[in-house]
Motif scaffolding. Structure first.
Motif, mmCIF file in Angstrom:
data_model
loop_
_atom_site.group_PDB
_atom_site.id
_atom_site.type_symbol
_atom_site.label_atom_id
_atom_site.label_comp_id
_atom_site.label_asym_id
_atom_site.label_seq_id
_atom_site.Cartn_x
_atom_site.Cartn_y
_atom_site.Cartn_z
ATOM 1 N N ASN A 1 0.843 -1.189 0.000
ATOM 2 C CA ASN A 1 0.000 0.000 0.000
ATOM 3 C C ASN A 1 0.877 1.238 0.000
ATOM 4 O O ASN A 1 2.076 1.177 0.310
ATOM 5 C CB ASN A 1 -0.966 0.004 1.195
ATOM 6 C CG ASN A 1 -0.251 0.097 2.520
ATOM 7 O OD1 ASN A 1 0.365 1.117 2.839
ATOM 8 N ND2 ASN A 1 -0.326 -0.959 3.308
ATOM 9 N N VAL A 2 0.263 2.355 -0.365
ATOM 10 C CA VAL A 2 0.997 3.622 -0.425
ATOM 11 C C VAL A 2 0.035 4.753 -0.098
ATOM 12 O O VAL A 2 -1.152 4.690 -0.440
ATOM 13 C CB VAL A 2 1.632 3.834 -1.821
ATOM 14 C CG1 VAL A 2 0.571 3.901 -2.914
ATOM 15 C CG2 VAL A 2 2.506 5.081 -1.839
ATOM 16 N N GLU A 3 0.529 5.772 0.625
ATOM 17 C CA GLU A 3 -0.287 6.919 1.013
ATOM 18 C C GLU A 3 0.245 8.170 0.322
ATOM 19 O O GLU A 3 1.435 8.478 0.426
ATOM 20 C CB GLU A 3 -0.243 7.098 2.533
ATOM 21 C CG GLU A 3 -0.830 5.910 3.278
ATOM 22 C CD GLU A 3 -0.022 5.491 4.492
ATOM 23 O OE1 GLU A 3 -0.630 5.116 5.500
ATOM 24 O OE2 GLU A 3 1.225 5.543 4.428
ATOM 25 N N LEU A 4 -0.636 8.867 -0.368
ATOM 26 C CA LEU A 4 -0.251 10.013 -1.182
ATOM 27 C C LEU A 4 -0.895 11.292 -0.667
ATOM 28 O O LEU A 4 -1.934 11.270 -0.022
ATOM 29 C CB LEU A 4 -0.671 9.790 -2.646
ATOM 30 C CG LEU A 4 -0.148 8.519 -3.330
ATOM 31 C CD1 LEU A 4 -0.754 8.392 -4.717
ATOM 32 C CD2 LEU A 4 1.371 8.532 -3.406
ATOM 33 N N THR A 5 -0.271 12.417 -0.977
ATOM 34 C CA THR A 5 -0.861 13.720 -0.695
ATOM 35 C C THR A 5 -1.844 14.077 -1.807
ATOM 36 O O THR A 5 -1.867 13.442 -2.874
ATOM 37 C CB THR A 5 0.220 14.805 -0.620
ATOM 38 O OG1 THR A 5 0.779 15.000 -1.940
ATOM 39 C CG2 THR A 5 1.326 14.428 0.358
ATOM 40 N N GLU A 6 -2.625 15.120 -1.583
ATOM 41 C CA GLU A 6 -3.560 15.558 -2.616
ATOM 42 C C GLU A 6 -2.817 15.985 -3.877
ATOM 43 O O GLU A 6 -3.239 15.650 -4.997
ATOM 44 C CB GLU A 6 -4.414 16.720 -2.090
ATOM 45 C CG GLU A 6 -5.451 17.198 -3.095
ATOM 46 C CD GLU A 6 -6.214 18.409 -2.577
ATOM 47 O OE1 GLU A 6 -7.439 18.427 -2.726
ATOM 48 O OE2 GLU A 6 -5.568 19.339 -2.048
ATOM 49 N N GLU A 7 -1.728 16.704 -3.726
ATOM 50 C CA GLU A 7 -0.937 17.116 -4.891
ATOM 51 C C GLU A 7 -0.459 15.902 -5.673
ATOM 52 O O GLU A 7 -0.493 15.895 -6.918
ATOM 53 C CB GLU A 7 0.261 17.969 -4.458
ATOM 54 C CG GLU A 7 -0.109 19.344 -3.926
ATOM 55 C CD GLU A 7 1.119 20.129 -3.489
ATOM 56 O OE1 GLU A 7 2.222 19.528 -3.427
ATOM 57 O OE2 GLU A 7 0.989 21.335 -3.225
ATOM 58 N N GLU A 8 -0.013 14.878 -4.957
ATOM 59 C CA GLU A 8 0.474 13.672 -5.618
ATOM 60 C C GLU A 8 -0.659 12.906 -6.289
ATOM 61 O O GLU A 8 -0.482 12.346 -7.388
ATOM 62 C CB GLU A 8 1.202 12.792 -4.608
ATOM 63 C CG GLU A 8 2.514 13.396 -4.121
ATOM 64 C CD GLU A 8 3.060 12.732 -2.872
ATOM 65 O OE1 GLU A 8 4.254 12.936 -2.577
ATOM 66 O OE2 GLU A 8 2.293 12.024 -2.177
ATOM 67 N N VAL A 9 -1.817 12.890 -5.666
ATOM 68 C CA VAL A 9 -2.978 12.230 -6.271
ATOM 69 C C VAL A 9 -3.323 12.885 -7.606
ATOM 70 O O VAL A 9 -3.517 12.211 -8.624
ATOM 71 C CB VAL A 9 -4.189 12.267 -5.324
ATOM 72 C CG1 VAL A 9 -5.470 11.860 -6.060
ATOM 73 C CG2 VAL A 9 -3.968 11.349 -4.128
#
Length: 407
Positions: free
Chosen positions: A352-360
């Protein structure tokens, strides 16, 4: 798998897939059904029984003082017990729908290793039943309308901006609602004139949405005490014991009335399947005009898989409308799995990976979409008691992206 469907006209759980034929799938289903059976007993035990024990452990003079007006805490425990019984009527109704849907015996033989669905739910399963019942406050009560408006109205406005003229001219617009939960957004999209297909993997959500969409007799038929089991951050006992009525709108009657009035309404269906697996199948390639993700994308262990599925099932120039936070939470697919994904990647795929809004947003554009709109952030709670001294508030991200032709 052949996905199962549910419709407001009473047809449900169609398709060739039999979850009882797979041992792991059967275990998950049985645990879900049993969790609704255990709701009443579990809520009484862990809410009022435990608190009475701790109350009587106080010095005698203290608990006697608090048992008298204006406190009357023992009387309040009795009222909470009554509220639990009221909520348990909903749990019992969902249980009956589950038993009927899968032809399970209400009184299975204890020694039957295949047909005995009782006493198999874990604490986690029962907690999911609790949260599912509370979710009716958000999706199907008048009091939950404020939360719904923040999340659903922008989606409906974006759909109308893009498709209303085409829909009014008779074109059938297909809209996919993954993570459809208790089905309210699916219903609203349908009432707005579009063909809505919900998708859900959780048996808790599927059984509960099946009940509210297909098995309730009318509006405001069922009482719910959404906050009765919570004892912290209260201004008053009246607040704790607040009662709401569900559903605020009866789906079948509302659709019938709209049709009789000449209003264009769409079709409504539900698939029980792993979103990643089902919507990357060849049969779903370029079949939807829009995909609406509301409080959904942060359930992805690997968001790339979600984007691939959305891109696959969207028509060229199709619209992706998103509203929601990024509270990354992964269940691993083990406890909510519906259907055997086989060798294909699904929600249970490792990693799994967690992204920021900018990265999304960068990822969305990298993978064949053009970002066309960034909406305003409108704060909202999620099954939030508006009178609580503690307010948990989201600032959901709202954006619209278009599938680039040929991507």
């Amino acid at each position: 798998m052949s996905p199962e469907h549910q419709h407001p006209d009473g047809e449900e759980w169609e398709g060739g897939y039999d979850p009882l034929a797979d041992p792991e799938e059967r275990r998950v289903l049985y645990a879900t059904v049993d969790s609704f059976r255990q709701y009443r007993r579990n809520a009484h035990m862990n809410t009022t029984h435990r608190r009475r024990q701790l109350f009587y452990a106080l010095p005698s003079a203290h608990w006697q003082m608090l048992s008298e007006p204006p406190f009357s805490l023992l009387d309040n425990f009795n009222k909470v017990d009554d509220a639990i019984d009221t909520n348990a009527e909903i749990a019992d109704a969902i249980l009956q729908v589950g038993l009927q849907s899968f032809n399970l015996s209400p009184t299975p033989e204890k020694g039957d290793p295949i047909g005995n669905w009782q006493d198999v739910a874990t604490t986690e399963d029962v907690n999911k039943a609790h949260s599912t019942i509370r979710q009716f406050y958000r999706d199907w009560s008048l009091e939950g309308q404020a939360e719904r408006e923040v999340c659903y109205e922008p989606v409906l406005q974006d759909l109308h901006h893009e498709f209303k003229t085409r829909s009014d001219n008779g074109e059938q617009i297909r809209v996919l609602v993954p993570g459809s939960g208790l089905g309210r957004l699916v219903f609203e999209v349908c009432m707005a004139g579009y063909d809505a297909e919900g998708n859900e993997i959780s048996y808790h959500q599927l059984l509960a949405s099946n009940w509210i969409l297909n098995h309730t007799a009318g509006p405001l038929e069922h009482a719910l005490h959404p906050f009765a089991l919570h004892f912290s951050n209260l201004q008053s006992r009246t607040q704790q014991l607040q009662q709401v009525q569900i559903p605020d709108v009866h789906p079948g009657q509302a659709m019938q009335a709209a049709g009789s009035a000449g209003q264009r309404i769409g079709t409504m269906s539900m698939t029980a399947a792993d979103f990643i697996v089902h919507y990357t199948e060849p049969s779903n390639q370029e079949t939807f005009d829009a995909v609406t993700t509301v409080f959904f994308i942060d359930t992805a262990p690997n968001l790339i898989r979600y984007i691939e599925a959305i891109r696959h099932c969207l028509k060229p120039n199709g619209l992706w409308i998103n509203v929601g936070p990024l509270l990354w939470h992964f269940d691993g697919g083990k406890n909510n799995k519906t259907g055997d994904a086989g060798p294909e990647p699904g929600i249970g795929e490792p990693g799994n990976v967690e992204l920021t809004e900018e990265e999304v947003l960068s990822l969305v554009e990298r993978m064949g979409f053009r970002l066309e709109k960034r909406g305003d952030r409108r704060p909202c709670g999620y099954i939030q008691d508006p009178n609580s001294m503690l307010q948990n508030t989201y600032q959901p991200s709202h954006w619209v992206a278009r599938k680039v032709t040929g991507a």
